[in-house]
Write a protein that holds these residues in place. Sequence first.
Motif, PDB file in Angstrom:
ATOM      1  N   LEU A 238      30.464 -13.437  -8.611  1.00 26.85           N
ATOM      2  CA  LEU A 238      30.457 -14.238  -7.392  1.00 26.85           C
ATOM      3  C   LEU A 238      30.769 -15.693  -7.720  1.00 26.85           C
ATOM      4  CD1 LEU A 238      27.239 -12.857  -5.649  1.00 26.85           C
ATOM      5  CD2 LEU A 238      29.613 -12.297  -5.111  1.00 26.85           C
ATOM      6  N   PRO A 239      31.425 -16.395  -6.817  1.00 24.12           N
ATOM      7  CA  PRO A 239      31.640 -17.832  -7.019  1.00 24.12           C
ATOM      8  C   PRO A 239      30.337 -18.586  -6.797  1.00 24.12           C
ATOM      9  CG  PRO A 239      32.377 -17.215  -4.850  1.00 24.12           C
ATOM     10  CD  PRO A 239      31.966 -15.931  -5.537  1.00 24.12           C
ATOM     11  N   GLU A 240      30.345 -19.868  -7.089  1.00 18.46           N
ATOM     12  CA  GLU A 240      29.178 -20.697  -6.766  1.00 18.46           C
ATOM     13  C   GLU A 240      29.014 -20.769  -5.252  1.00 18.46           C
ATOM     14  OE1 GLU A 240      27.518 -25.274  -7.391  1.00 18.46           O
ATOM     15  OE2 GLU A 240      29.323 -24.598  -8.440  1.00 18.46           O
ATOM     16  N   LEU A 241      27.821 -20.510  -4.781  1.00 21.70           N
ATOM     17  CA  LEU A 241      27.552 -20.494  -3.347  1.00 21.70           C
ATOM     18  C   LEU A 241      26.743 -21.713  -2.945  1.00 21.70           C
ATOM     19  CD1 LEU A 241      26.538 -16.737  -2.998  1.00 21.70           C
ATOM     20  CD2 LEU A 241      28.772 -17.752  -2.520  1.00 21.70           C
ATOM     21  N   HIS A 242      27.064 -22.263  -1.802  1.00 23.01           N
ATOM     22  CA  HIS A 242      26.295 -23.393  -1.294  1.00 23.01           C
ATOM     23  C   HIS A 242      26.371 -23.372   0.224  1.00 23.01           C
ATOM     24  CE1 HIS A 242      30.418 -24.980  -1.170  1.00 23.01           C
ATOM     25  NE2 HIS A 242      29.987 -25.798  -0.234  1.00 23.01           N
ATOM     26  N   GLU A 243      25.447 -24.055   0.857  1.00 23.82           N
ATOM     27  CA  GLU A 243      25.428 -24.170   2.303  1.00 23.82           C
ATOM     28  C   GLU A 243      25.953 -25.539   2.713  1.00 23.82           C
ATOM     29  OE1 GLU A 243      24.497 -21.831   4.989  1.00 23.82           O
ATOM     30  OE2 GLU A 243      25.314 -20.871   3.210  1.00 23.82           O
ATOM     31  N   PRO A 244      27.010 -25.596   3.523  1.00 25.01           N
ATOM     32  CA  PRO A 244      27.591 -26.885   3.919  1.00 25.01           C
ATOM     33  C   PRO A 244      26.707 -27.594   4.946  1.00 25.01           C
ATOM     34  CG  PRO A 244      28.675 -25.103   5.071  1.00 25.01           C
ATOM     35  CD  PRO A 244      27.713 -24.453   4.109  1.00 25.01           C
ATOM     36  N   VAL A 245      26.555 -28.901   4.761  1.00 23.50           N
ATOM     37  CA  VAL A 245      25.790 -29.726   5.706  1.00 23.50           C
ATOM     38  C   VAL A 245      26.544 -31.035   5.869  1.00 23.50           C
ATOM     39  CG1 VAL A 245      23.620 -30.916   6.140  1.00 23.50           C
ATOM     40  CG2 VAL A 245      23.589 -28.680   5.008  1.00 23.50           C
ATOM     41  N   PRO A 246      26.768 -31.520   7.095  1.00 24.38           N
ATOM     42  CA  PRO A 246      26.422 -30.861   8.354  1.00 24.38           C
ATOM     43  C   PRO A 246      27.496 -29.856   8.758  1.00 24.38           C
ATOM     44  CG  PRO A 246      27.424 -32.966   8.822  1.00 24.38           C
ATOM     45  CD  PRO A 246      27.363 -32.853   7.308  1.00 24.38           C
ATOM     46  N   LEU A 247      27.171 -29.031   9.756  1.00 19.59           N
ATOM     47  CA  LEU A 247      28.142 -28.096  10.309  1.00 19.59           C
ATOM     48  C   LEU A 247      28.874 -28.762  11.471  1.00 19.59           C
ATOM     49  CD1 LEU A 247      26.108 -24.757  10.424  1.00 19.59           C
ATOM     50  CD2 LEU A 247      27.494 -25.679   8.562  1.00 19.59           C
ATOM     51  N   PRO A 248      30.178 -28.520  11.609  1.00 25.26           N
ATOM     52  CA  PRO A 248      30.917 -29.125  12.723  1.00 25.26           C
ATOM     53  C   PRO A 248      30.503 -28.514  14.055  1.00 25.26           C
ATOM     54  CG  PRO A 248      32.298 -27.557  11.551  1.00 25.26           C
ATOM     55  CD  PRO A 248      31.038 -27.685  10.749  1.00 25.26           C
ATOM     56  N   ARG A 249      30.677 -29.289  15.105  1.00 32.90           N
ATOM     57  CA  ARG A 249      30.411 -28.803  16.452  1.00 32.90           C
ATOM     58  C   ARG A 249      31.617 -28.019  16.969  1.00 32.90           C
ATOM     59  NH1 ARG A 249      26.273 -31.453  19.174  1.00 32.90           N
ATOM     60  NH2 ARG A 249      27.360 -31.365  21.178  1.00 32.90           N
ATOM     61  N   VAL A 250      31.365 -27.104  17.882  1.00 35.14           N
ATOM     62  CA  VAL A 250      32.437 -26.329  18.495  1.00 35.14           C
ATOM     63  C   VAL A 250      33.087 -27.176  19.584  1.00 35.14           C
ATOM     64  CG1 VAL A 250      33.038 -24.246  19.777  1.00 35.14           C
ATOM     65  CG2 VAL A 250      31.242 -24.164  18.027  1.00 35.14           C
TER      66      VAL A 250
END
Length: 234
Positions: free
Chosen positions: A30-42
């Motif tokens: 698996l690649p390195e995993l991370h959670e992006p912050v902030p998330l863009p608005r729709v």
Amino acid sequence: MPRFDEPSLTRPAADVCAERGLGPPATAPLPELHEPVPLPRVTGPVDEPLVPVRHPRVLVLEVYRLAGWRHARPGTWLRSSVMDRLGRAAASLPEPWGLCVFDAWRPLPLQAELYDAAYADPGLPPGFISEPDPDPATPPPHLTGGTIDASLTLDGVPLGLGTGFDDFTPRARTDALEADESVERDLRRWLYWTLHEVGFVVLDCEWWHFEHGTRRWAALVGDRPRYGPSTPPG
């Protein structure tokens, strides 16, 4: 109140593979995993209908309805192009392997029901169940129809890849088994790369949770979110 792991409908992957004398192919780590912050608005969401999850190589489980969650609805739904991607992923697997879907589109009342039940435990870290945000610019991923909770199947048997579905422990983290030499590690890798190949991204803390066209997907791939909240026809 129903339990998150009842019914899980999976069997331990190592047991099923041993019984059938089959295992996954060699697959890249698996690649390195991370959670992006902030998330863009729709903004300016794509108008794309929800369609039923139907494919000969995809087993639909309807876990929350079978477990008795009050706001679970019959049927399993995805955006049409997301369903197409899921079908292509399933068709790419050699027989007798396939995919199963625990859950896909999720109404906001069910999201709230699950969130309240999960976070009645004050020690549960954030990230496992998204907040039931009613703002159309910041919808929870399952409300968009761009998210699946999925696993592999072998001879039609849904596989638990080191944990069952909705296991809120560190072992459920997608890369939690990377240091192991195990069938479950190899199957998690295979599931990840199979769905990555058709454009899905994974949630770092849940090996079964994949998204396309959502806010998290947009942040990870450098695009804009495609999907806002949605509702099945009828």
